[in-house]
Motif scaffolding. Structure first.
Motif, short mmCIF file in Angstrom:
data_model
loop_
_atom_site.label_atom_id
_atom_site.label_comp_id
_atom_site.label_asym_id
_atom_site.label_seq_id
_atom_site.Cartn_x
_atom_site.Cartn_y
_atom_site.Cartn_z
N THR A 99 108.12 19.70 3.98
CA THR A 99 108.75 18.61 4.74
C THR A 99 109.97 19.07 5.53
O THR A 99 110.54 18.27 6.28
CB THR A 99 109.17 17.46 3.81
N GLY A 100 110.36 20.32 5.35
CA GLY A 100 111.57 20.80 6.04
C GLY A 100 112.80 20.00 5.62
O GLY A 100 113.74 19.85 6.40
N GLY A 101 112.76 19.45 4.40
CA GLY A 101 113.90 18.69 3.88
C GLY A 101 113.97 17.25 4.39
O GLY A 101 114.93 16.55 4.11
N THR A 102 112.96 16.78 5.10
CA THR A 102 112.99 15.43 5.68
C THR A 102 112.42 14.36 4.75
O THR A 102 112.67 13.18 4.96
CB THR A 102 112.16 15.38 6.98
N GLY A 103 111.62 14.78 3.76
CA GLY A 103 110.95 13.80 2.91
C GLY A 103 109.73 13.18 3.59
O GLY A 103 109.07 12.31 3.04
N MET A 104 109.44 13.65 4.80
CA MET A 104 108.29 13.15 5.57
C MET A 104 107.27 14.28 5.69
O MET A 104 107.64 15.45 5.73
CB MET A 104 108.73 12.71 6.97
N ILE A 105 105.98 13.90 5.78
CA ILE A 105 104.93 14.91 5.89
C ILE A 105 103.96 14.52 7.01
O ILE A 105 103.60 13.35 7.14
CB ILE A 105 104.17 15.09 4.54
N GLY A 106 103.59 15.51 7.81
CA GLY A 106 102.56 15.31 8.82
C GLY A 106 101.20 15.56 8.18
O GLY A 106 101.01 16.56 7.50
N ILE A 107 100.27 14.63 8.39
CA ILE A 107 98.95 14.73 7.76
C ILE A 107 97.85 14.51 8.80
O ILE A 107 97.93 13.58 9.60
CB ILE A 107 98.78 13.70 6.62
N ARG A 108 96.82 15.37 8.75
CA ARG A 108 95.65 15.24 9.62
C ARG A 108 94.40 15.07 8.77
O ARG A 108 94.33 15.58 7.66
CB ARG A 108 95.43 16.52 10.43
N ILE A 109 93.43 14.36 9.30
CA ILE A 109 92.06 14.41 8.80
C ILE A 109 91.26 14.91 10.00
O ILE A 109 90.93 14.13 10.90
CB ILE A 109 91.53 13.04 8.32
N PRO A 110 91.03 16.23 10.08
CA PRO A 110 90.36 16.75 11.28
C PRO A 110 88.92 16.25 11.38
O PRO A 110 88.23 16.13 10.38
CB PRO A 110 90.39 18.26 11.09
N ALA A 111 88.49 15.96 12.61
CA ALA A 111 87.11 15.55 12.84
C ALA A 111 86.27 16.80 13.11
O ALA A 111 85.73 16.99 14.19
CB ALA A 111 87.03 14.57 14.01
N HIS A 112 86.23 17.68 12.12
CA HIS A 112 85.47 18.93 12.24
C HIS A 112 84.82 19.20 10.88
O HIS A 112 85.52 19.31 9.86
CB HIS A 112 86.39 20.09 12.64
N GLU A 113 83.51 19.31 10.88
CA GLU A 113 82.75 19.41 9.63
C GLU A 113 83.17 20.60 8.76
O GLU A 113 83.31 20.47 7.54
CB GLU A 113 81.25 19.45 9.93
N LEU A 114 83.38 21.78 9.36
CA LEU A 114 83.77 22.95 8.56
C LEU A 114 85.11 22.75 7.89
O LEU A 114 85.27 23.05 6.70
CB LEU A 114 83.81 24.21 9.44
N ALA A 115 86.09 22.23 8.63
CA ALA A 115 87.42 21.99 8.05
C ALA A 115 87.32 21.00 6.89
O ALA A 115 87.89 21.22 5.81
CB ALA A 115 88.37 21.47 9.12
N LEU A 116 86.58 19.92 7.11
CA LEU A 116 86.44 18.90 6.06
C LEU A 116 85.73 19.45 4.83
O LEU A 116 86.11 19.15 3.70
CB LEU A 116 85.70 17.68 6.61
N GLN A 117 84.72 20.29 5.03
CA GLN A 117 84.01 20.89 3.89
C GLN A 117 84.92 21.79 3.07
O GLN A 117 84.89 21.76 1.83
CB GLN A 117 82.80 21.69 4.38
#
Length: 190
Positions: A99-117
């Motif tokens: 979080t770089g000390g921010t307490g916040m997190i960037g999150i993705r759910i990629p629309a790519h089958e290999l990444a999701l697998q």
């Protein structure tokens, strides 16, 4: 052993995997391992004060590592999976270094089958920063992935437009990318 199993094995041993997404090549490591995350920072030559996003395989995994309210859920259901990174409050189970000390997190759910697998079989979030040195060209092709890694998953040429980063607490776009106009319209309607 197929490429997904090999990727999971590398991740389980705090290694680094370059993987394709619906935008760019990502640099993946176990998002719960301080050692693996430090390797990501070193590989990218990235300043520790800069946060690193993570990728999850579904909304349930996203909810397990972050605090989201009903307005945030509505946005997430509309735009994910896709070329969007949501910035939300992180749960304490995530290492603070992400979080770089921010307490916040960037999150993705990629629309790519290999990444999701890979994420689904690993059964935990992985880092989702681009597979390039900090400040270098966004990696759209295998040749542009300039970071050290233990495994490379070749997805050919990728679209190349970075994800749009949206702070769902402030309801504002932090970085314009794919689908930015649709996202802006949605945020205005909230």
């Amino acid at each position: 052993m197929d490429i997904i199993e090999r990727a999971v094995s590398v991740l389980m041993h705090d290694g680094l995997v370059v993987y394709p997404t619906d935008t760019l090549y990502g640099l993946g490591a176990d998002a719960f391992s301080d050692e693996a995350i430090e390797k990501v920072y070193a590989a990218k030559k990235r300043d520790f004060s800069k946060p690193i996003s993570i990728a999850v395989c579904d909304v349930e995994m996203l909810a397990a590592v972050s605090h989201v309210d009903s307005t945030m859920e509505e946005f997430i259901e509309r735009f994910l999976p896709g070329a969007v990174t949501v910035v939300v409050p992180a749960r304490t189970m995530l290492p603070g270094i992400l979080t770089g000390g921010t307490g916040m997190i960037g999150i993705r759910i990629p629309a790519h089958e290999l990444a999701l697998q890979v994420i689904e079989r690993f059964d935990a979030p992985i880092t989702a920063t681009s597979a390039n040195l900090s400040g270098a060209k966004d990696p759209q092709t295998p040749e542009e992935c300039t970071v050290p890694r233990d495994l490379f998953i070749d997805g050919g040429r990728l679209p190349g437009t970075p994800s749009t980063v949206v702070d769902l607490v402030r309801k504002e776009i932090v970085r314009r990318g794919a689908e930015a106009d649709a996202i802006e319209a949605f945020l205005r309607s909230c």
